[in-house]
Motif scaffolding. Structure first.
Motif, PDB file in Angstrom:
ATOM      1  N   ALA A  14       6.405 -14.396 -44.161  1.00 18.30           N
ATOM      2  CA  ALA A  14       5.050 -13.873 -44.160  1.00 18.30           C
ATOM      3  C   ALA A  14       5.111 -12.212 -43.653  1.00 18.30           C
ATOM      4  N   ARG A  15       5.824 -12.097 -42.442  1.00 17.64           N
ATOM      5  CA  ARG A  15       5.630 -10.874 -41.749  1.00 17.64           C
ATOM      6  C   ARG A  15       6.444  -9.958 -42.887  1.00 17.64           C
ATOM      7  N   HIS A  19       4.953  -6.523 -44.339  1.00 16.54           N
ATOM      8  CA  HIS A  19       5.524  -5.391 -44.019  1.00 16.54           C
ATOM      9  C   HIS A  19       6.316  -4.637 -45.526  1.00 16.54           C
ATOM     10  N   ALA A  20       6.964  -5.466 -46.165  1.00 11.87           N
ATOM     11  CA  ALA A  20       7.648  -4.768 -47.373  1.00 11.87           C
ATOM     12  C   ALA A  20       6.772  -4.122 -48.557  1.00 11.87           C
ATOM     13  N   SER A  21       5.482  -4.813 -48.419  1.00 16.73           N
ATOM     14  CA  SER A  21       4.662  -4.761 -49.410  1.00 16.73           C
ATOM     15  C   SER A  21       3.842  -3.414 -49.257  1.00 16.73           C
ATOM     16  N   ALA A  63      -2.788  -8.587 -40.975  1.00 17.73           N
ATOM     17  CA  ALA A  63      -2.955  -9.968 -40.467  1.00 17.73           C
ATOM     18  C   ALA A  63      -3.382 -11.033 -40.915  1.00 17.73           C
ATOM     19  N   LEU A  64      -4.358 -10.645 -41.980  1.00 10.82           N
ATOM     20  CA  LEU A  64      -5.149 -11.575 -42.875  1.00 10.82           C
ATOM     21  C   LEU A  64      -4.028 -11.937 -43.918  1.00 10.82           C
ATOM     22  N   GLU A  65      -3.100 -10.905 -44.457  1.00 11.78           N
ATOM     23  CA  GLU A  65      -2.159 -11.310 -45.363  1.00 11.78           C
ATOM     24  C   GLU A  65      -1.056 -12.089 -45.099  1.00 11.78           C
ATOM     25  N   SER A  66      -0.686 -11.685 -43.599  1.00 11.38           N
ATOM     26  CA  SER A  66       0.331 -12.674 -43.005  1.00 11.38           C
ATOM     27  C   SER A  66       0.082 -14.038 -43.020  1.00 11.38           C
ATOM     28  N   ARG A  70       2.025 -16.926 -44.818  1.00 16.81           N
ATOM     29  CA  ARG A  70       2.509 -18.052 -43.889  1.00 16.81           C
ATOM     30  C   ARG A  70       2.195 -19.588 -44.409  1.00 16.81           C
ATOM     31  N   VAL A  71       1.097 -19.693 -44.822  1.00 22.45           N
ATOM     32  CA  VAL A  71       0.499 -21.012 -45.433  1.00 22.45           C
ATOM     33  C   VAL A  71       1.096 -21.063 -46.860  1.00 22.45           C
ATOM     34  N   ARG A  72       1.283 -19.895 -47.825  1.00 19.08           N
ATOM     35  CA  ARG A  72       1.912 -20.104 -49.032  1.00 19.08           C
ATOM     36  C   ARG A  72       3.513 -20.565 -49.009  1.00 19.08           C
ATOM     37  N   LEU A  73       3.840 -19.803 -48.127  1.00 13.21           N
ATOM     38  CA  LEU A  73       5.528 -20.226 -47.897  1.00 13.21           C
ATOM     39  C   LEU A  73       5.595 -21.485 -47.595  1.00 13.21           C
TER      40      LEU A  73
END
Length: 103
Positions: A14-15, A19-21, A63-66, A70-73
């Motif tokens: 997630a992190r 970050h890459a996005s 933070a929201l996207e992370s 995390r849940v998706r992965l």
């Protein structure tokens, strides 16, 4: 070699994805890699995440996207345990590349 811990991979991934996005080229690369490994709609989820962060506001958006990632992965690895190793490796490699690019 021991199997990576799924929750650790989900948090690290997630992190890394968030970050890459921040960079369009990295986001497209991740989108293509996830589509190839996990199938659609994973690539589109990366691009949607990037779009929201571009429109978002700094830390709160990241933070929201992370949290979402995390849940998706975590869900992806539950459904596809065969991806735990490849995901751990790609996140580790990407972290190294992002660090090298920042130096």
């Amino acid at each position: 070699m021991p199997r990576p811990h799924q929750q650790r991979v989900a948090w690290d991934g997630a992190r890394v994805i968030v970050h890459a996005s921040a960079d369009n080229d990295w986001a497209v690369w991740f989108a293509n890699w996830l589509n190839a490994q996990a199938g659609p709609p994973w690539g589109q989820l990366v691009m949607d995440s990037r779009a929201r962060m571009v429109r978002g506001y700094g830390y709160e958006s990241a933070a929201l996207e992370s949290g979402l990632w995390r849940v998706r992965l975590g869900d992806l690895m539950e459904e596809r345990p065969d991806l735990v190793g490849p995901l751990a490796e790609i996140f580790r490699e990407t972290t190294d590349q992002l660090r090298a690019a920042a130096a």
